[in-house]
Design a protein around this motif. Sequence first.
Motif, PDB file in Angstrom:
ATOM      1  N   LEU A 197      35.266  -1.512  83.883  1.00  0.00           N
ATOM      2  CA  LEU A 197      34.729  -2.980  83.620  1.00  0.00           C
ATOM      3  C   LEU A 197      33.772  -3.096  82.543  1.00  0.00           C
ATOM      4  N   ARG A 198      32.763  -1.815  82.933  1.00  0.00           N
ATOM      5  CA  ARG A 198      31.682  -1.955  82.045  1.00  0.00           C
ATOM      6  C   ARG A 198      31.825  -1.819  80.666  1.00  0.00           C
ATOM      7  N   ARG A 199      32.859  -0.773  80.368  1.00  0.00           N
ATOM      8  CA  ARG A 199      33.418  -0.620  78.912  1.00  0.00           C
ATOM      9  C   ARG A 199      33.966  -1.881  78.357  1.00  0.00           C
ATOM     10  N   GLU A 200      34.949  -2.360  79.328  1.00  0.00           N
ATOM     11  CA  GLU A 200      35.735  -3.549  78.855  1.00  0.00           C
ATOM     12  C   GLU A 200      34.703  -4.733  78.329  1.00  0.00           C
ATOM     13  N   PHE A 201      33.782  -5.112  79.364  1.00  0.00           N
ATOM     14  CA  PHE A 201      32.954  -6.433  79.066  1.00  0.00           C
ATOM     15  C   PHE A 201      31.766  -6.094  78.515  1.00  0.00           C
ATOM     16  N   GLY A 202      31.268  -4.868  78.330  1.00  0.00           N
ATOM     17  CA  GLY A 202      30.030  -4.527  77.810  1.00  0.00           C
ATOM     18  C   GLY A 202      28.888  -5.284  78.762  1.00  0.00           C
ATOM     19  N   LEU A 203      28.875  -5.125  80.202  1.00  0.00           N
ATOM     20  CA  LEU A 203      27.959  -5.807  81.003  1.00  0.00           C
ATOM     21  C   LEU A 203      27.433  -4.659  81.874  1.00  0.00           C
ATOM     22  N   PRO A 204      26.126  -5.131  82.309  1.00  0.00           N
ATOM     23  CA  PRO A 204      25.640  -4.153  83.407  1.00  0.00           C
ATOM     24  C   PRO A 204      26.533  -4.593  84.757  1.00  0.00           C
ATOM     25  N   ILE A 205      26.840  -3.207  85.305  1.00  0.00           N
ATOM     26  CA  ILE A 205      27.398  -3.401  86.844  1.00  0.00           C
ATOM     27  C   ILE A 205      26.673  -2.587  87.695  1.00  0.00           C
ATOM     28  N   LEU A 206      25.994  -3.084  88.410  1.00  0.00           N
ATOM     29  CA  LEU A 206      25.094  -2.552  89.497  1.00  0.00           C
ATOM     30  C   LEU A 206      25.672  -2.328  91.021  1.00  0.00           C
ATOM     31  N   ALA A 207      25.400  -1.374  91.533  1.00  0.00           N
ATOM     32  CA  ALA A 207      25.715  -1.273  92.959  1.00  0.00           C
ATOM     33  C   ALA A 207      24.651  -0.804  93.954  1.00  0.00           C
ATOM     34  N   ILE A 208      24.348  -1.619  95.172  1.00  0.00           N
ATOM     35  CA  ILE A 208      23.276  -1.320  96.044  1.00  0.00           C
ATOM     36  C   ILE A 208      23.663   0.075  96.474  1.00  0.00           C
ATOM     37  N   LEU A 209      24.847   0.487  97.066  1.00  0.00           N
ATOM     38  CA  LEU A 209      25.123   1.800  97.305  1.00  0.00           C
ATOM     39  C   LEU A 209      26.329   2.618  96.785  1.00  0.00           C
ATOM     40  N   ASN A 210      26.050   3.852  96.942  1.00  0.00           N
ATOM     41  CA  ASN A 210      27.410   4.486  96.185  1.00  0.00           C
ATOM     42  C   ASN A 210      27.961   5.449  97.187  1.00  0.00           C
ATOM     43  N   LEU A 211      29.144   6.226  96.922  1.00  0.00           N
ATOM     44  CA  LEU A 211      29.486   7.143  97.745  1.00  0.00           C
ATOM     45  C   LEU A 211      28.525   8.528  98.041  1.00  0.00           C
ATOM     46  N   ASP A 212      27.772   8.729  97.089  1.00  0.00           N
ATOM     47  CA  ASP A 212      26.622   9.692  97.117  1.00  0.00           C
ATOM     48  C   ASP A 212      25.697   9.333  98.276  1.00  0.00           C
ATOM     49  N   ASN A 213      25.272   8.128  98.294  1.00  0.00           N
ATOM     50  CA  ASN A 213      24.225   7.576  99.248  1.00  0.00           C
ATOM     51  C   ASN A 213      24.824   7.750 100.713  1.00  0.00           C
ATOM     52  N   ILE A 214      26.304   7.250 100.719  1.00  0.00           N
ATOM     53  CA  ILE A 214      27.059   7.308 102.033  1.00  0.00           C
ATOM     54  C   ILE A 214      27.093   8.542 102.922  1.00  0.00           C
ATOM     55  N   ILE A 215      27.244   9.602 101.827  1.00  0.00           N
ATOM     56  CA  ILE A 215      27.208  10.935 102.487  1.00  0.00           C
ATOM     57  C   ILE A 215      25.909  11.487 102.788  1.00  0.00           C
ATOM     58  N   GLU A 216      24.838  11.117 102.222  1.00  0.00           N
ATOM     59  CA  GLU A 216      23.633  11.508 102.850  1.00  0.00           C
ATOM     60  C   GLU A 216      23.332  10.786 103.793  1.00  0.00           C
ATOM     61  N   GLY A 217      23.612   9.466 103.920  1.00  0.00           N
ATOM     62  CA  GLY A 217      23.252   8.623 104.946  1.00  0.00           C
ATOM     63  C   GLY A 217      23.901   8.974 106.435  1.00  0.00           C
ATOM     64  N   MET A 218      25.264   9.428 106.294  1.00  0.00           N
ATOM     65  CA  MET A 218      26.125   9.892 107.346  1.00  0.00           C
ATOM     66  C   MET A 218      25.535  11.314 108.130  1.00  0.00           C
ATOM     67  N   LYS A 219      25.158  12.028 107.282  1.00  0.00           N
ATOM     68  CA  LYS A 219      24.563  13.451 107.886  1.00  0.00           C
ATOM     69  C   LYS A 219      23.922  13.545 109.072  1.00  0.00           C
ATOM     70  N   PRO A 220      23.115  12.641 109.459  1.00  0.00           N
ATOM     71  CA  PRO A 220      22.319  12.644 110.712  1.00  0.00           C
ATOM     72  C   PRO A 220      23.255  12.505 111.903  1.00  0.00           C
ATOM     73  N   PHE A 221      24.432  11.840 111.957  1.00  0.00           N
ATOM     74  CA  PHE A 221      24.999  11.380 113.154  1.00  0.00           C
ATOM     75  C   PHE A 221      26.554  11.670 112.955  1.00  0.00           C
ATOM     76  N   ALA A 222      27.172  11.971 111.727  1.00  0.00           N
ATOM     77  CA  ALA A 222      28.378  12.200 111.411  1.00  0.00           C
ATOM     78  C   ALA A 222      28.902  13.506 112.113  1.00  0.00           C
ATOM     79  N   THR A 223      30.174  13.636 112.606  1.00  0.00           N
ATOM     80  CA  THR A 223      30.833  14.597 113.102  1.00  0.00           C
ATOM     81  C   THR A 223      30.790  15.683 111.900  1.00  0.00           C
ATOM     82  N   ALA A 224      31.079  16.958 112.060  1.00  0.00           N
ATOM     83  CA  ALA A 224      31.223  18.015 110.869  1.00  0.00           C
ATOM     84  C   ALA A 224      32.447  17.921 110.328  1.00  0.00           C
ATOM     85  N   ASP A 225      33.668  17.244 110.980  1.00  0.00           N
ATOM     86  CA  ASP A 225      34.820  16.996 110.442  1.00  0.00           C
ATOM     87  C   ASP A 225      34.768  15.737 109.669  1.00  0.00           C
ATOM     88  N   ASP A 226      34.210  14.522 109.983  1.00  0.00           N
ATOM     89  CA  ASP A 226      33.871  13.525 109.166  1.00  0.00           C
ATOM     90  C   ASP A 226      33.202  13.781 108.102  1.00  0.00           C
TER      91      ASP A 226
END
Length: 241
Positions: A197-226
């Motif tokens: 989308l960024r390439r197609e429209f030439g627009l800034p596209i922002l996200a509050i969180l991304n998958l890297d943030n989720i993985i860091e955030g889940m470490k204190p409580f997540a099961t080893a399997d999750d």
Amino acid sequence: MSSTADYKTEFMRAAIHGGPLSFGSFTLKSGRQSPYFFNAGQFYRADLLEAISTAFGHTIAEADKAGVFLTEGADKDTSSAASFDVVFGPAYKGVPLATAAVSALARLDKARYGGIGYAFDRKEAKDHGEGGNFVGAPLAGKRVVIVDDVISAGTAKREAVAKIRAAGGIVVAIVVALDRMETLPDAPTKESALGALRREFGLPILAILNLDNIIEGMKPFATADDLARTEAYRAQYKAED
């Protein structure tokens, strides 16, 4: 801790402990089996809505004051006036996100954002009363920020951009709650929907969180399997853009 870390941390905490972010096994529209699922429709409780609206407000305000939303030929002075006029939420999940984001912006800086409007589209045009395809602020000649939950294939965002432009609005950015950071299915390159989308429209596209943030955030409580399955999913599908 900085204000940026504060609002992202609170948003992550609300998403994980409040239910909008779940871990397990989920079939996506693409057919992939994802070890996590984000559902913005679950931010229906007052405290959860406060967390996501505050996160959107801060993300939009920081980008605005940094000049991210400025279009070519626009006034480069972002010291006092907002560089956008309307926050637009595509129906249906984008509707409460747009209204909540505008409210959060006013709480952050009423002098700068008190005049910002919100708008959303109807799934079907109304043929009585005020009629029309949109509800809320007029779009013609206005600078518009689109907000939504996630970008999957990008279809809904393309439709929103087309509708706003057809109404005479100027889309200046797209802001989503979560960037899954994964490649598009069957794409010839390892490009994400956000990157496409960024390439197609030439627009800034922002996200509050991304998958890297989720993985860091889940470490204190997540099961080893999750945690292991989510990291493996990232390794397999993470885009290169």
